[in-house]
Design an enzyme around this catalytic site. Structure first.
Site, PDB file in Angstrom:
ATOM      1  N   ARG A 189     -91.978  30.073 -44.823  1.00 49.66           N
ATOM      2  CA  ARG A 189     -91.640  29.006 -43.877  1.00 49.66           C
ATOM      3  C   ARG A 189     -92.876  28.686 -43.032  1.00 49.66           C
ATOM      4  O   ARG A 189     -93.301  29.523 -42.228  1.00 49.66           O
ATOM      5  CB  ARG A 189     -90.534  29.467 -42.928  1.00 49.66           C
ATOM      6  CG  ARG A 189     -89.150  29.526 -43.531  1.00 49.66           C
ATOM      7  CD  ARG A 189     -88.215  30.058 -42.449  1.00 49.66           C
ATOM      8  NE  ARG A 189     -86.824  29.988 -42.839  1.00 49.66           N
ATOM      9  CZ  ARG A 189     -85.986  31.018 -42.706  1.00 49.66           C
ATOM     10  NH1 ARG A 189     -86.404  32.170 -42.227  1.00 49.66           N
ATOM     11  NH2 ARG A 189     -84.731  30.869 -43.065  1.00 49.66           N
ATOM     12  N   HIS A 233     -89.523  44.128 -48.549  1.00 54.67           N
ATOM     13  CA  HIS A 233     -90.576  43.735 -47.610  1.00 54.67           C
ATOM     14  C   HIS A 233     -90.477  44.523 -46.293  1.00 54.67           C
ATOM     15  O   HIS A 233     -91.470  45.029 -45.778  1.00 54.67           O
ATOM     16  CB  HIS A 233     -90.469  42.221 -47.344  1.00 54.67           C
ATOM     17  CG  HIS A 233     -91.521  41.715 -46.402  1.00 54.67           C
ATOM     18  ND1 HIS A 233     -91.434  40.502 -45.767  1.00 54.67           N
ATOM     19  CD2 HIS A 233     -92.692  42.268 -45.973  1.00 54.67           C
ATOM     20  CE1 HIS A 233     -92.499  40.326 -45.002  1.00 54.67           C
ATOM     21  NE2 HIS A 233     -93.275  41.380 -45.101  1.00 54.67           N
ATOM     22  N   ASP A 261     -87.666  32.711 -38.085  1.00 51.47           N
ATOM     23  CA  ASP A 261     -86.818  31.576 -37.680  1.00 51.47           C
ATOM     24  C   ASP A 261     -86.143  31.843 -36.346  1.00 51.47           C
ATOM     25  O   ASP A 261     -85.056  31.342 -36.080  1.00 51.47           O
ATOM     26  CB  ASP A 261     -85.777  31.273 -38.772  1.00 51.47           C
ATOM     27  CG  ASP A 261     -84.914  32.487 -39.113  1.00 51.47           C
ATOM     28  OD1 ASP A 261     -85.221  33.588 -38.624  1.00 51.47           O
ATOM     29  OD2 ASP A 261     -83.942  32.320 -39.867  1.00 51.47           O
ATOM     30  N   ASP A 301     -79.516  45.543 -43.294  1.00 49.77           N
ATOM     31  CA  ASP A 301     -78.861  45.581 -41.975  1.00 49.77           C
ATOM     32  C   ASP A 301     -77.456  46.199 -42.047  1.00 49.77           C
ATOM     33  O   ASP A 301     -77.074  46.987 -41.175  1.00 49.77           O
ATOM     34  CB  ASP A 301     -78.869  44.213 -41.271  1.00 49.77           C
ATOM     35  CG  ASP A 301     -78.620  43.039 -42.205  1.00 49.77           C
ATOM     36  OD1 ASP A 301     -78.422  43.263 -43.414  1.00 49.77           O
ATOM     37  OD2 ASP A 301     -78.618  41.889 -41.724  1.00 49.77           O
TER      38      ASP A 301
HETATM   39  C1  UD1 Z   1     -79.998  37.490 -42.892  1.00 51.94           C
HETATM   40  C2  UD1 Z   1     -80.195  37.923 -41.465  1.00 51.94           C
HETATM   41  C3  UD1 Z   1     -81.521  38.659 -41.315  1.00 51.94           C
HETATM   42  C4  UD1 Z   1     -81.604  39.828 -42.285  1.00 51.94           C
HETATM   43  C5  UD1 Z   1     -81.255  39.377 -43.693  1.00 51.94           C
HETATM   44  C6  UD1 Z   1     -81.156  40.575 -44.629  1.00 51.94           C
HETATM   45  C7  UD1 Z   1     -79.074  36.475 -39.861  1.00 51.94           C
HETATM   46  C8  UD1 Z   1     -79.153  35.243 -39.023  1.00 51.94           C
HETATM   47  N1  UD1 Z   1     -80.168  36.782 -40.560  1.00 51.94           N
HETATM   48  O1  UD1 Z   1     -81.092  36.687 -43.299  1.00 51.94           O
HETATM   49  O2  UD1 Z   1     -81.703  39.111 -39.990  1.00 51.94           O
HETATM   50  O3  UD1 Z   1     -82.910  40.392 -42.274  1.00 51.94           O
HETATM   51  O4  UD1 Z   1     -80.022  38.660 -43.713  1.00 51.94           O
HETATM   52  O5  UD1 Z   1     -79.941  41.197 -44.601  1.00 51.94           O
HETATM   53  O6  UD1 Z   1     -78.068  37.136 -39.873  1.00 51.94           O
HETATM   54  N2  UD1 Z   1     -87.984  37.023 -46.170  1.00 51.94           N
HETATM   55  C9  UD1 Z   1     -88.865  37.851 -46.854  1.00 51.94           C
HETATM   56  N3  UD1 Z   1     -88.908  37.760 -48.213  1.00 51.94           N
HETATM   57  C10 UD1 Z   1     -88.135  36.893 -48.928  1.00 51.94           C
HETATM   58  C11 UD1 Z   1     -87.228  36.073 -48.209  1.00 51.94           C
HETATM   59  C12 UD1 Z   1     -87.178  36.158 -46.846  1.00 51.94           C
HETATM   60  O7  UD1 Z   1     -89.567  38.644 -46.240  1.00 51.94           O
HETATM   61  O8  UD1 Z   1     -88.241  36.861 -50.147  1.00 51.94           O
HETATM   62  C13 UD1 Z   1     -87.926  37.137 -44.685  1.00 51.94           C
HETATM   63  C14 UD1 Z   1     -87.927  35.812 -43.934  1.00 51.94           C
HETATM   64  O9  UD1 Z   1     -89.253  35.425 -43.676  1.00 51.94           O
HETATM   65  C15 UD1 Z   1     -87.151  36.166 -42.689  1.00 51.94           C
HETATM   66  C16 UD1 Z   1     -86.175  37.274 -43.129  1.00 51.94           C
HETATM   67  O10 UD1 Z   1     -86.679  37.745 -44.359  1.00 51.94           O
HETATM   68  O11 UD1 Z   1     -88.010  36.698 -41.698  1.00 51.94           O
HETATM   69  C17 UD1 Z   1     -84.749  36.739 -43.292  1.00 51.94           C
HETATM   70  O12 UD1 Z   1     -84.748  35.656 -44.201  1.00 51.94           O
HETATM   71  P1  UD1 Z   1     -83.862  34.338 -43.973  1.00 51.94           P
HETATM   72  O13 UD1 Z   1     -84.163  33.413 -45.074  1.00 51.94           O
HETATM   73  O14 UD1 Z   1     -83.982  33.856 -42.592  1.00 51.94           O
HETATM   74  O15 UD1 Z   1     -82.431  34.911 -44.276  1.00 51.94           O
HETATM   75  P2  UD1 Z   1     -81.112  35.089 -43.365  1.00 51.94           P
HETATM   76  O16 UD1 Z   1     -79.988  34.585 -44.157  1.00 51.94           O
HETATM   77  O17 UD1 Z   1     -81.309  34.564 -42.000  1.00 51.94           O
HETATM   78 MN    MN Z   2     -82.793  33.783 -40.917  1.00 49.35          MN
END
Ligand code: UD1
Ligand code: MN
Length: 439
Positions: free
Chosen positions: A107, A183, A206, A283
């Site tokens: 992002r 990660h 985000d 989580d």
């Molecule tokens: C949801 C949770 C988040 C949690 C995740 C894993 C909420 C609002 N958010 O993610 O806190 O960590 O489930 O159970 O409840 N990312 C990577 N690698 C990837 C894809 C994403 O490192 O391949 C990172 C993103 O940069 C971000 C985080 O993982 O910092 C969460 O990703 P996001 O796409 O925001 O997923 P949520 O559905 O919000």
């Molecule tokens: Mn998120």
């Protein structure tokens, strides 16, 4: 350089010797004074007491001088539990360095989160920002590099393992969660094992933060390190929607539910859970009793983070229904000037029980009709899982459980605001433990 260090060591030795001799002499003088007469009078005992108190005070002064001398010379730093200590600031907190671990992927809007972190932090020495980037996304990487160039972000590390994760058909849709967990494991290992920080604040790309985000974590750090039943501090209240929180931004709670979404973790906890870190759904795994072990998180009444990540790994539906209604605190609470010891288990539990169970019990219909509006707070009882869920739906709070724990709950009690009135949604007062079968 060598000479100065030798001289400093010498000065330190002399000071230590003087300190020990002084104590020995005072002990001898005070003891022999009262040993001369067999039965000391009240006045003599009072004098002795005064002498001892006075000596104790002087010892403490001397000790604190010794400590600062040691810190100035740099001697003894190796044995310190935390090697990252910032220069003392004006606030009354403990000044331990609290790095911000930003989890990023693809992002480019990570800049929105970074801008707010940079805007509200008081010092980059005390709160260095480390961005850990997954996904090999060039545009996002370029954005982060700009912050490195201006020294507003202190480190940009990249998750080296970008190999495919083989999943069977039915798990393919969860690939994102597998990648996130992988990660997190790598990034937290870097923070705690490679960079050796004693504590970290974990955020995602985000999240917006409140003006007192840093102040909140700086102040609660002491609770985290001194109460063994506290294993995290979170910026998040799962029921923190507009209209469901009171206008009391200083209000903090203990929570059996791990909220995540801007949270602080200690190295010692990572050393415990890191080696068995799960391959997905990290989580929910944290929320399981095998990990949580009855430990709690500190959480605020009004959230110190909110998420703008509508399009993410989980579906945007949840965002529209719930996340976008979360109220982000907009006032600055000087938490480091406050005494937060009420959050320690031994202080909190007796007070909490009284507060909840001294509150008059009413039915959910009475809450909704407003017939008890004259009362400051109301208590609604639940005894079964079904009753919990149906009542939660009626009152507009989250109705799900993780490992038997309702969101936000402490000792089964969920506290929130309904039409301006404080509600404790609570089990019976003889509650003992959560039922893991409640899902
Ligand atoms: C949801 C949770 C988040 C949690 C995740 C894993 C909420 C609002 N958010 O993610 O806190 O960590 O489930 O159970 O409840 N990312 C990577 N690698 C990837 C894809 C994403 O490192 O391949 C990172 C993103 O940069 C971000 C985080 O993982 O910092 C969460 O990703 P996001 O796409 O925001 O997923 P949520 O559905 O919000
Ligand atoms: Mn998120």
């Amino acid at each position: 350089m060598v000479m100065t260090n030798v001289r400093r060591k010498h000065v330190l030795c002399v000071v230590v010797a003087v300190f020990i001799s002084w104590n020995a002499i005072m002990y001898y003088v005070l003891m022999s004074r009262h040993a001369r007469k067999k039965i000391p009078s009240d006045v003599e005992l009072d004098n002795l007491d005064f002498g001892i108190q006075n000596q104790l005070r002087r010892n403490l002064e001397l000790l604190s001088k010794l400590r600062s001398l040691r810190n100035e010379t740099g001697l003894g730093m190796k044995s310190d539990r935390t090697q990252h200590v910032a220069p003392p600031g004006p606030s009354g907190d403990d000044n331990v360095v609290l790095p911000i671990l930003m989890i990023a992927c693809d992002r480019v809007t990570v800049s929105r989160s970074l801008d707010l972190l940079i805007k509200y932090r008081t010092s980059k020495e005390r709160f260095p920002i480390i961005v850990s980037q997954d996904c090999n996304h060039k545009l996002t990487s370029d954005v982060i590099q700009k912050y490195i160039a201006s020294d507003n972000v202190q480190k940009h590390i990249k998750h080296p393992n970008q190999t495919d994760i083989p999943l069977n058909k039915k798990d393919k849709k969860f690939l994102g969660y597998y990648k996130i967990a992988r990660h997190y494991k790598w990034a937290l290992d870097q923070i705690f094992l490679k960079f050796n920080y004693s504590t970290a604040i974990i955020v995602e790309d985000d999240l917006d933060i409140s003006p007192d985000f840093f102040e909140y974590f700086a102040a609660t750090h002491r609770i985290l390190t001194s109460d063994p039943s506290v294993w995290c501090v979170s910026a998040w209240n799962d029921n923190g929607k507009n209209g469901m929180v009171s206008d009391e931004p200083e209000l903090l709670y203990r929570s059996d539910f791990f909220p995540g979404l801007g949270w602080m973790l200690e190295r010692k906890t990572w050393l415990e859970i890191g080696p068995k870190w799960p391959i997905t759904f990290w989580d929910d795994w944290m929320r399981h009793q095998d990990q949580r072990k009855d430990r709690v998180c500190i959480r605020p009444e009004i959230c110190r983070t909110s998420t703008f990540g509508k399009k993410g790994v989980s579906k945007g539906l949840y965002f529209d229904k719930h996340l976008k209604h979360i109220k982000l605190n907009d006032q600055f609470v000087a938490f480091t000037k406050k005494n937060l010891s009420y959050l320690m288990k031994e202080n909190y539990d007796p007070w909490f029980k009284h507060m909840v169970y001294d509150t008059p019990e009413v039915t959910v219909a009475e809450v909704m009709s407003g017939s008890k509006k004259h009362l400051k707070a109301l208590r609604v009882t639940y005894t079964t899982k079904e009753q919990y869920k149906s009542t939660a739906k009626k009152l507009g709070i989250m109705d799900d459980f993780k490992a038997g724990v309702p969101r936000v709950a402490y000792r089964g009690v969920v506290s929130f605001v309904y039409k301006g009135q404080r509600i404790y949604f609570a089990p019976k007062s003889d509650w003992q433990k959560y039922d893991i079968k409640w899902t």
